[in-house]
Motif scaffolding. Structure first.
Motif, PDB file in Angstrom:
ATOM      1  N   LEU A  87       0.855  -1.187   0.000  1.00  0.00           N
ATOM      2  CA  LEU A  87       0.000   0.000   0.000  1.00  0.00           C
ATOM      3  C   LEU A  87       0.889   1.233   0.000  1.00  0.00           C
ATOM      4  CD1 LEU A  87      -2.724  -1.128   2.565  1.00  0.00           C
ATOM      5  CD2 LEU A  87      -2.634  -1.456   0.076  1.00  0.00           C
ATOM      6  N   GLY A  88       0.513   2.212  -0.780  1.00  0.00           N
ATOM      7  CA  GLY A  88       1.313   3.427  -0.877  1.00  0.00           C
ATOM      8  C   GLY A  88       0.610   4.617  -0.258  1.00  0.00           C
ATOM      9  N   VAL A  89       0.495   5.663  -1.037  1.00  0.00           N
ATOM     10  CA  VAL A  89      -0.033   6.934  -0.543  1.00  0.00           C
ATOM     11  C   VAL A  89      -1.507   6.790  -0.142  1.00  0.00           C
ATOM     12  CG1 VAL A  89      -0.563   9.294  -1.266  1.00  0.00           C
ATOM     13  CG2 VAL A  89       1.590   8.230  -1.953  1.00  0.00           C
ATOM     14  N   ILE A  90      -1.861   7.433   0.970  1.00  0.00           N
ATOM     15  CA  ILE A  90      -3.264   7.474   1.403  1.00  0.00           C
ATOM     16  C   ILE A  90      -3.844   8.838   1.019  1.00  0.00           C
ATOM     17  CG2 ILE A  90      -4.828   7.409   3.393  1.00  0.00           C
ATOM     18  CD1 ILE A  90      -3.488   4.695   2.852  1.00  0.00           C
ATOM     19  N   ASN A  91      -4.914   8.809   0.242  1.00  0.00           N
ATOM     20  CA  ASN A  91      -5.597  10.038  -0.190  1.00  0.00           C
ATOM     21  C   ASN A  91      -6.807  10.270   0.706  1.00  0.00           C
ATOM     22  OD1 ASN A  91      -4.708  10.772  -3.334  1.00  0.00           O
ATOM     23  ND2 ASN A  91      -4.326   8.656  -2.713  1.00  0.00           N
ATOM     24  N   ALA A  92      -6.905  11.466   1.259  1.00  0.00           N
ATOM     25  CA  ALA A  92      -8.082  11.807   2.062  1.00  0.00           C
ATOM     26  C   ALA A  92      -9.159  12.352   1.126  1.00  0.00           C
ATOM     27  CB  ALA A  92      -7.717  12.857   3.091  1.00  0.00           C
ATOM     28  N   ASN A  93     -10.380  12.011   1.416  1.00  0.00           N
ATOM     29  CA  ASN A  93     -11.491  12.462   0.585  1.00  0.00           C
ATOM     30  C   ASN A  93     -12.416  13.315   1.434  1.00  0.00           C
ATOM     31  OD1 ASN A  93     -14.036  12.583  -0.655  1.00  0.00           O
ATOM     32  ND2 ASN A  93     -13.662  10.722  -1.829  1.00  0.00           N
ATOM     33  N   THR A  94     -12.360  14.624   1.217  1.00  0.00           N
ATOM     34  CA  THR A  94     -13.264  15.533   1.942  1.00  0.00           C
ATOM     35  C   THR A  94     -14.122  16.296   0.933  1.00  0.00           C
ATOM     36  OG1 THR A  94     -11.573  17.249   1.973  1.00  0.00           O
ATOM     37  CG2 THR A  94     -11.716  15.851   3.925  1.00  0.00           C
ATOM     38  N   PHE A  95     -14.553  15.560  -0.101  1.00  0.00           N
ATOM     39  CA  PHE A  95     -15.309  16.281  -1.131  1.00  0.00           C
ATOM     40  C   PHE A  95     -16.616  15.616  -1.541  1.00  0.00           C
ATOM     41  CE2 PHE A  95     -11.688  14.030  -3.150  1.00  0.00           C
ATOM     42  CZ  PHE A  95     -12.333  13.158  -4.003  1.00  0.00           C
ATOM     43  N   GLN A  96     -17.055  14.607  -0.763  1.00  0.00           N
ATOM     44  CA  GLN A  96     -18.280  13.934  -1.222  1.00  0.00           C
ATOM     45  C   GLN A  96     -19.419  13.906  -0.222  1.00  0.00           C
ATOM     46  OE1 GLN A  96     -16.713  10.250  -2.992  1.00  0.00           O
ATOM     47  NE2 GLN A  96     -17.482  11.039  -4.926  1.00  0.00           N
ATOM     48  N   ASP A  97     -19.205  14.449   0.980  1.00  0.00           N
ATOM     49  CA  ASP A  97     -20.316  14.453   1.945  1.00  0.00           C
ATOM     50  C   ASP A  97     -21.182  15.694   1.731  1.00  0.00           C
ATOM     51  OD1 ASP A  97     -18.928  12.322   2.805  1.00  0.00           O
ATOM     52  OD2 ASP A  97     -18.686  12.992   4.891  1.00  0.00           O
ATOM     53  N   GLY A 140     -17.534  23.703   1.206  1.00  0.00           N
ATOM     54  CA  GLY A 140     -16.120  23.471   1.501  1.00  0.00           C
ATOM     55  C   GLY A 140     -15.936  22.516   2.670  1.00  0.00           C
ATOM     56  N   SER A 141     -14.709  22.078   2.865  1.00  0.00           N
ATOM     57  CA  SER A 141     -14.405  21.145   3.961  1.00  0.00           C
ATOM     58  C   SER A 141     -13.575  21.867   5.021  1.00  0.00           C
ATOM     59  CB  SER A 141     -13.704  19.904   3.417  1.00  0.00           C
ATOM     60  OG  SER A 141     -12.470  20.233   2.783  1.00  0.00           O
ATOM     61  N   ASP A 183       2.867   8.465   3.236  1.00  0.00           N
ATOM     62  CA  ASP A 183       2.412   9.735   2.687  1.00  0.00           C
ATOM     63  C   ASP A 183       0.902   9.929   2.763  1.00  0.00           C
ATOM     64  OD1 ASP A 183       5.028  10.335   1.987  1.00  0.00           O
ATOM     65  OD2 ASP A 183       4.832   9.413   0.007  1.00  0.00           O
ATOM     66  N   LEU A 184       0.517  11.093   3.271  1.00  0.00           N
ATOM     67  CA  LEU A 184      -0.884  11.506   3.257  1.00  0.00           C
ATOM     68  C   LEU A 184      -1.031  12.564   2.181  1.00  0.00           C
ATOM     69  CD1 LEU A 184      -3.739  11.680   4.548  1.00  0.00           C
ATOM     70  CD2 LEU A 184      -2.825  13.497   6.016  1.00  0.00           C
ATOM     71  N   LYS A 185      -1.881  12.290   1.209  1.00  0.00           N
ATOM     72  CA  LYS A 185      -2.041  13.244   0.106  1.00  0.00           C
ATOM     73  C   LYS A 185      -3.383  13.954   0.233  1.00  0.00           C
ATOM     74  CE  LYS A 185      -2.552  12.975  -4.874  1.00  0.00           C
ATOM     75  NZ  LYS A 185      -3.581  11.979  -5.175  1.00  0.00           N
ATOM     76  N   LEU A 186      -3.320  15.286   0.157  1.00  0.00           N
ATOM     77  CA  LEU A 186      -4.522  16.083   0.371  1.00  0.00           C
ATOM     78  C   LEU A 186      -4.849  16.887  -0.875  1.00  0.00           C
ATOM     79  CD1 LEU A 186      -3.728  17.476   3.946  1.00  0.00           C
ATOM     80  CD2 LEU A 186      -4.931  15.364   3.311  1.00  0.00           C
ATOM     81  N   TRP A 187      -6.049  16.695  -1.356  1.00  0.00           N
ATOM     82  CA  TRP A 187      -6.577  17.580  -2.389  1.00  0.00           C
ATOM     83  C   TRP A 187      -7.939  18.055  -1.890  1.00  0.00           C
ATOM     84  CZ3 TRP A 187     -11.148  16.966  -5.339  1.00  0.00           C
ATOM     85  CH2 TRP A 187     -11.375  18.061  -6.207  1.00  0.00           C
ATOM     86  N   PHE A 188      -8.138  19.361  -1.891  1.00  0.00           N
ATOM     87  CA  PHE A 188      -9.388  19.923  -1.385  1.00  0.00           C
ATOM     88  C   PHE A 188     -10.216  20.488  -2.533  1.00  0.00           C
ATOM     89  CE2 PHE A 188      -6.340  20.454   2.154  1.00  0.00           C
ATOM     90  CZ  PHE A 188      -6.966  19.619   3.076  1.00  0.00           C
ATOM     91  N   LEU A 193       0.556  18.149  -0.434  1.00  0.00           N
ATOM     92  CA  LEU A 193      -0.562  19.047  -0.724  1.00  0.00           C
ATOM     93  C   LEU A 193      -0.684  19.288  -2.230  1.00  0.00           C
ATOM     94  CD1 LEU A 193      -2.850  20.822   0.356  1.00  0.00           C
ATOM     95  CD2 LEU A 193      -1.174  22.666   0.680  1.00  0.00           C
ATOM     96  N   GLU A 194      -1.832  18.881  -2.751  1.00  0.00           N
ATOM     97  CA  GLU A 194      -2.092  18.984  -4.194  1.00  0.00           C
ATOM     98  C   GLU A 194      -2.874  20.258  -4.485  1.00  0.00           C
ATOM     99  OE1 GLU A 194      -4.009  15.443  -5.534  1.00  0.00           O
ATOM    100  OE2 GLU A 194      -4.390  16.186  -7.555  1.00  0.00           O
ATOM    101  N   TYR A 195      -2.646  20.839  -5.647  1.00  0.00           N
ATOM    102  CA  TYR A 195      -3.367  22.049  -6.053  1.00  0.00           C
ATOM    103  C   TYR A 195      -4.133  21.778  -7.336  1.00  0.00           C
ATOM    104  CZ  TYR A 195       0.669  22.372  -9.195  1.00  0.00           C
ATOM    105  OH  TYR A 195       1.635  22.098 -10.132  1.00  0.00           O
ATOM    106  N   LYS A 196      -5.101  22.629  -7.586  1.00  0.00           N
ATOM    107  CA  LYS A 196      -5.857  22.520  -8.846  1.00  0.00           C
ATOM    108  C   LYS A 196      -6.517  23.862  -9.093  1.00  0.00           C
ATOM    109  CE  LYS A 196      -9.806  20.019 -10.736  1.00  0.00           C
ATOM    110  NZ  LYS A 196     -10.592  18.783 -10.670  1.00  0.00           N
TER     111      LYS A 196
END
Ligand code: RM4
Ligand code: MN
Length: 448
Positions: free
Chosen positions: A148-158, A164-165, A195-200, A238-241
């Protein structure tokens, strides 16, 4: 990152690949390689060395051997969600045989690794891949030859996250989002991932909707609390878009914003470049060079785009851009596992079969990397030094224009793999097997 399944030694000496024949012969006609066994008559047989390409001189042979040695160490991480159903903004198109559980996604990732040999880790998305016992999931992966590699948090579907989250004006929603990020750090502990990867998805749609500045404060607070919870060997990526789903402003829209927050947080915070997350025309290789120099490049999400965040197979839209990115990586000494950069795919396969699409993407990254490694760096740098613009550009383009497919085919054969991983997967019967076995249950997909 742990990289099980890589027990084969690296090439012992440069020149190893160039100096002996591996598995199959190549023939050359009109400067193009042709596989043996096709009933060709009167074509010239050569030692897998293209005319005017790599291997024609001793220097080329050395470059090829060095490239092969480096390519053997390359690692790419595949995304669990890349194996599940996905779609456009308008519809999810289901496919037969897609995984129904995180375990089945790992089976598919392990299958991709079996054919590519360079994809020993799989990244998870929480809660899409939520399970009772993450230690067991990690063991399941290792038993199948991946980790298992990077863990992506998902704060965009509730439903709570409509405004916003972590930057939501309501403190209760922010608390919930931060708690999810902290839970994801617990998962890192359980899986042994680093690694914890965050995209908001946070931002606003209308001027005046919320305070841009207050939202930056809320973001900084959430990141700080999460950062403080990290263990010594864990990172926050921290990911950007630049837009979508918010259309007026986005809270982490660009690399500069991500970089500034990561700088403030400290050494364990680094930037993620998703190649689809820029305005058209953005010079992504500049961002790569800048962040590498600053020690702040943590990871890539590779995919291709024609318009927005298209999430197409990497290298499909603009192989030249991918080459330029990989050239900066190679020049920055950042390709090897020791550089600590997670090279991940983040793609959404809607109309193509998922597993071969992931394999194709991996091969595309390999090809771009091989071309970057074929650049004659001393000729390029000499031309740069004397201000010879045309010669410098030509040296770079020679790398891009090298046909590296024979080199990669030979490397794969040397690694005990089929030289053509997509075809080998097609022949393997795995697609038929999962179509027959994965009947009933809920197919994984966006939100599952
Ligand atoms: C986002 C972003 C994230 C990815 C999700 C699924 O656009 O790229 O990296 O995890 O999509
Ligand atoms: Mn991404």
């Amino acid at each position: 990152m742990a990289t099980p399944g890589h027990t084969r030694p690296l090439l012992a000496t440069p020149g190893h690949l160039a100096c002996r024949r591996i598995g199959h012969s190549l023939y050359w006609r009109h400067g193009q390689p042709v596989r043996a066994g096709t009933g060709l008559e009167g074509v010239e047989k050569r030692e897998h060395v293209p005319q005017g390409g790599w291997g024609d001189t001793m220097a080329d042979t050395e470059t090829t051997a060095r490239a092969a040695a480096v390519l053997r160490t390359q690692r790419i991480e595949t995304p669990s969600w890349g194996y599940g159903n996905s779609g456009t903004r308008f519809k999810v198109f289901p496919q037969e045989g897609v995984p129904r559980t995180p375990y089945e996604k790992i089976d598919d990732a392990a299958t991709v690794h079996r054919f590519t040999g360079i994809t020993p880790t799989v990244s998870l998305h929480i809660p899409w891949d939520a399970v009772e016992d993450y230690g067991l999931l990690a063991k399941y992966a290792v038993d199948r030859g991946v980790a298992l590699g990077v863990i992506n948090a998902n704060t965009f579907q509730d439903d709570d996250y409509r405004l916003g989250s972590v930057t939501n004006p309501a403190p209760g929603v922010r608390r919930k989002a931060i708690d999810h990020l902290l839970e994801c750090v617990d998962i890192l502990d359980a899986t042994g991932s680093h690694d914890l990867k965050l995209w908001f998805a946070d931002g606003t749609n209308y001027p005046g909707q919320d305070s841009i500045r207050a939202r930056q404060d809320r973001l900084a607070e959430a990141l700080q609390e999460t950062y403080d919870r990290l263990g010594d060997h864990q990172r926050l990526l921290l990911e950007y878009k630049f837009f979508e789903p918010a259309f007026y402003h986005t809270d982490v829209p660009d690399w500069g914003t991500s970089y500034a927050h990561c700088l403030q947080l400290g050494d364990k915070a680094q930037v993620v470049i998703d190649t689809g997350h820029h305005a058209p025309g953005t010079n992504i290789e500049f961002i790569v060079a800048f962040l590498l120099r600053a020690g702040k490049l943590g990871a890539f999400d590779f995919n291709s785009r024609f318009y927005a965040d298209d999430d197409l197979m990497v290298g499909s839209a603009d192989p030249f851009q991918l080459f330029r990115i990989m050239y900066e990586i190679v020049q920055g000494g950042a390709l090897g596992p020791d550089a600590g950069i997670a090279f991940m795919l983040d793609q959404c396969h809607n109309i193509e079969a998922k597993i071969p699409a992931v394999i194709r993407s991996v091969m595309n990254v390999q090809e771009a990397t091989a071309k970057a490694l074929m650049v004659d760096v001393s000729a390029l740098s000499a031309a740069q030094q004397r201000g010879d613009v045309l010669a410098a550009n030509a040296a770079l383009m020679d790398g891009f224009n090298t046909d590296v497919r024979p080199l990669l085919a030979d490397l794969r054969a040397d690694m005990g793999l089929d030289p053509d991983p997509v075809a080998a997967y097609g022949r393997s019967g795995y697609a038929e097997k999962i179509r027959a076995e994965r009947v009933g249950g809920d197919a994984a997909g966006w939100g599952a």
